[in-house]
Motif scaffolding. Structure first.
Motif, PDB file in Angstrom:
ATOM      1  N   PRO A 198      20.503  10.399 -10.914  1.00  0.00           N
ATOM      2  CA  PRO A 198      19.201  10.751 -10.518  1.00  0.00           C
ATOM      3  C   PRO A 198      18.337  10.147  -9.736  1.00  0.00           C
ATOM      4  O   PRO A 198      18.923   8.386  -9.943  1.00  0.00           O
ATOM      5  N   VAL A 199      18.225  10.172  -7.755  1.00  0.00           N
ATOM      6  CA  VAL A 199      16.743   8.544  -7.400  1.00  0.00           C
ATOM      7  C   VAL A 199      15.833   9.779  -7.255  1.00  0.00           C
ATOM      8  O   VAL A 199      15.900  10.258  -6.939  1.00  0.00           O
ATOM      9  N   GLU A 200      15.274   8.562  -6.753  1.00  0.00           N
ATOM     10  CA  GLU A 200      13.666   9.316  -6.718  1.00  0.00           C
ATOM     11  C   GLU A 200      13.956   9.123  -4.505  1.00  0.00           C
ATOM     12  O   GLU A 200      14.179   9.008  -4.151  1.00  0.00           O
ATOM     13  N   VAL A 201      13.414  10.486  -4.171  1.00  0.00           N
ATOM     14  CA  VAL A 201      12.948  10.610  -2.562  1.00  0.00           C
ATOM     15  C   VAL A 201      12.181  10.921  -2.217  1.00  0.00           C
ATOM     16  O   VAL A 201      11.607  10.728  -1.345  1.00  0.00           O
ATOM     17  N   ASP A 202      11.133  10.440  -3.062  1.00  0.00           N
ATOM     18  CA  ASP A 202       9.616  10.541  -3.136  1.00  0.00           C
ATOM     19  C   ASP A 202       8.748  10.881  -3.822  1.00  0.00           C
ATOM     20  O   ASP A 202       9.673  10.683  -5.741  1.00  0.00           O
ATOM     21  N   GLY A 203       7.441  10.086  -3.930  1.00  0.00           N
ATOM     22  CA  GLY A 203       6.952  10.348  -5.001  1.00  0.00           C
ATOM     23  C   GLY A 203       6.948  11.080  -6.206  1.00  0.00           C
ATOM     24  O   GLY A 203       6.462  12.668  -5.952  1.00  0.00           O
ATOM     25  N   GLY A 204       7.560  11.073  -7.429  1.00  0.00           N
ATOM     26  CA  GLY A 204       7.853  11.846  -8.640  1.00  0.00           C
ATOM     27  C   GLY A 204       9.325  12.800  -8.024  1.00  0.00           C
ATOM     28  O   GLY A 204       8.721  13.289  -8.688  1.00  0.00           O
ATOM     29  N   MET A 205       8.783  12.866  -7.152  1.00  0.00           N
ATOM     30  CA  MET A 205      10.589  13.966  -6.898  1.00  0.00           C
ATOM     31  C   MET A 205      11.580  13.316  -6.950  1.00  0.00           C
ATOM     32  O   MET A 205      11.697  11.964  -6.349  1.00  0.00           O
ATOM     33  N   HIS A 206      12.842  13.188  -7.428  1.00  0.00           N
ATOM     34  CA  HIS A 206      14.625  12.634  -8.230  1.00  0.00           C
ATOM     35  C   HIS A 206      15.334  14.120  -7.915  1.00  0.00           C
ATOM     36  O   HIS A 206      15.050  15.241  -7.803  1.00  0.00           O
ATOM     37  N   ALA A 207      16.465  13.982  -7.381  1.00  0.00           N
ATOM     38  CA  ALA A 207      18.014  14.469  -6.905  1.00  0.00           C
ATOM     39  C   ALA A 207      18.517  13.858  -7.196  1.00  0.00           C
ATOM     40  O   ALA A 207      18.892  12.846  -7.419  1.00  0.00           O
ATOM     41  N   ALA A 208      19.973  14.312  -7.858  1.00  0.00           N
ATOM     42  CA  ALA A 208      21.293  14.075  -7.738  1.00  0.00           C
ATOM     43  C   ALA A 208      22.014  15.154  -7.382  1.00  0.00           C
ATOM     44  O   ALA A 208      22.015  16.751  -7.628  1.00  0.00           O
ATOM     45  N   GLN A 209      23.246  14.812  -7.162  1.00  0.00           N
ATOM     46  CA  GLN A 209      24.365  15.868  -7.463  1.00  0.00           C
ATOM     47  C   GLN A 209      25.517  15.402  -8.085  1.00  0.00           C
ATOM     48  O   GLN A 209      25.957  14.179  -8.174  1.00  0.00           O
ATOM     49  N   VAL A 210      25.730  16.279  -8.823  1.00  0.00           N
ATOM     50  CA  VAL A 210      26.796  15.848 -10.030  1.00  0.00           C
ATOM     51  C   VAL A 210      28.369  15.247  -9.241  1.00  0.00           C
ATOM     52  O   VAL A 210      29.187  16.411  -8.919  1.00  0.00           O
TER      53      VAL A 210
END
Length: 395
Positions: free
Chosen positions: A55-67
């Motif tokens: 998971p990486v932070e893409v914006d304040g408080g929002m994270h995303a990942a592709q497994v």
């Protein structure tokens, strides 16, 4: 902490809705993560950024990942696969055929769920949104933890002494070492943990994404039935690409047709929130556009609100035995089936099946009968059990 899995028929915009829900939750001050288990991996395109396994932070408080499941597969299954290859080699099986036979069915998909489990248990996030594959693949994915645990139980006996006693009778077959048993036990435990998380009352739920079209709505109803069969709770429906009123005759016809389908959704999913997303002039790409889209969808509602728990499965004592009740919304007498296999109850709806391992009391009973009570969204399967005199008195 909440886990919400998003699914729907291919092309209805579930990736956009999952990402928008995460962006909206982050805008409201939550630590939110969106994870893609869809092999198509369109989440990075929706966010307009590159994503990886962590998971990486893409914006304040929002994270995303592709497994990326390959490393998890190596850790969880490789020791067992090496042993099975040795067994098949001792039996003279062609190495290529042996390699095919030792691939764990559904390994990549279920290991993606292990990544979801790890994120949810990490304590880093208030909300984990899972962008799942289209409906058919998602249903297969959600069946896998229970199915694979059943399969692993039968692949190798639970007790090492039993396995060794059997294998030593065949001199050419190598005996499994400790790493094999440890790998199976570890994977069994992980599968049980995934299943427990995704069916945990008030914590995990599935959110259906659809467009107001007859074929899509019909598939959503079947999805509700299948999810209920396997013990997963649906917390709401998002209707995407809803035409706003007004415009020319062509659009007015679309509005009329969509409103009829939205009414069908309300009747098919009573008691569940129905959120609507207007047909936008352009595709929302990037965190800002997705957060705005999410605000339009949910309005003042909390996209990660608590889910009222309605037990899908219950067992009650009756005057002459027990009654097992299972919610099967929209199931009919025509497509519901039931059979007993040892300690398992095999419940089917259409081509779908679930192996329900019976609790101890019901294992010592015989099935006296079954019926499908109610209709439409209120349908429930009720199975009657009576104590088996030959087994009940031995307890």
């Amino acid at each position: 902490m909440r886990v919400v899995l998003f699914t729907g028929k291919g092309g209805v915009g579930k990736t956009t809705v999952a990402a928008a829900t995460t962006a909206r939750a982050a805008a409201l001050g939550r630590k939110a993560l969106v994870v893609s288990t869809d092999p198509a991996h369109s989440l990075a395109d929706a966010l307009g950024t590159e994503l990886g396994d962590e998971p990486v932070e893409v914006d304040g408080g929002m994270h995303a990942a592709q497994v990326d499941t390959q490393r998890a597969f190596e850790r969880s299954w490789r020791a067992v696969q090496r042993y099975l290859l040795a067994v098949l080699d001792a039996g003279g099986l062609d190495p290529v055929d042996a390699a095919e036979l030792t691939v764990l069915p559904g390994a990549e998909e279920v290991l993606a769920l292990l990544a979801v489990r790890d994120a949810a248990r990490s304590g880093r996030f208030d909300l984990v949104c899972v962008d799942c594959a289209p409906t058919a693949e998602t249903l297969r994915l959600l069946r896998l933890p229970e199915l694979l645990r059943w399969w692993l139980d039968r692949l190798l006996p639970a007790e090492r002494r039993v396995a060794r006693a059997l294998l030593t009778r065949v001199r050419s077959v190598p005996m499994p070492d400790a790493t094999v048993f440890e790998a199976v036990q570890r994977l069994q435990g992980e599968l049980a943990d995934v299943r427990a998380l995704l069916t945990e009352p008030g914590t995990s739920s599935v959110r259906l994404v659809l467009t107001p079209e007859a074929v899509v709505v019909a598939e959503a109803r079947r999805t509700l039935t299948a999810l209920s069969l396997h013990g997963y709770q649906v917390d709401g429906v998002v209707a995407n690409r809803v035409f706003p009123a007004g415009g020319d005759a062509w659009r007015r016809r679309w509005v009329t047709a969509q409103q009829a389908q939205l009414e069908a959704v309300r009747q098919s999913f009573p008691g569940l929130p129905l959120w609507q997303a207007a047909y936008a002039g352009g595709e929302p790409v990037g965190v800002g556009a997705l957060a705005e889209f999410g605000a339009d969808v949910y309005g003042s509602a909390d996209p990660a609100g608590e889910v009222p728990h309605v037990p899908a499965l219950s067992v009650q004592r009756t005057v002459d035995g027990f009654a097992l009740s299972l919610a099967l919304p929209h199931a009919t007498h025509r497509d519901a089936t039931l059979s007993r296999s040892g300690d398992d109850l095999v419940v089917g709806v259409g081509a779908d099946r679930r192996l329900l391992t019976l609790p101890s009391a019901l294992r010592r009973c015989v099935v006296e009968g079954a019926r499908l009570d109610g209709a439409g969204p209120d349908a429930r399967l009720v199975v009657r059990f009576a104590p088996d005199p030959d087994l009940w008195m031995r307890s």
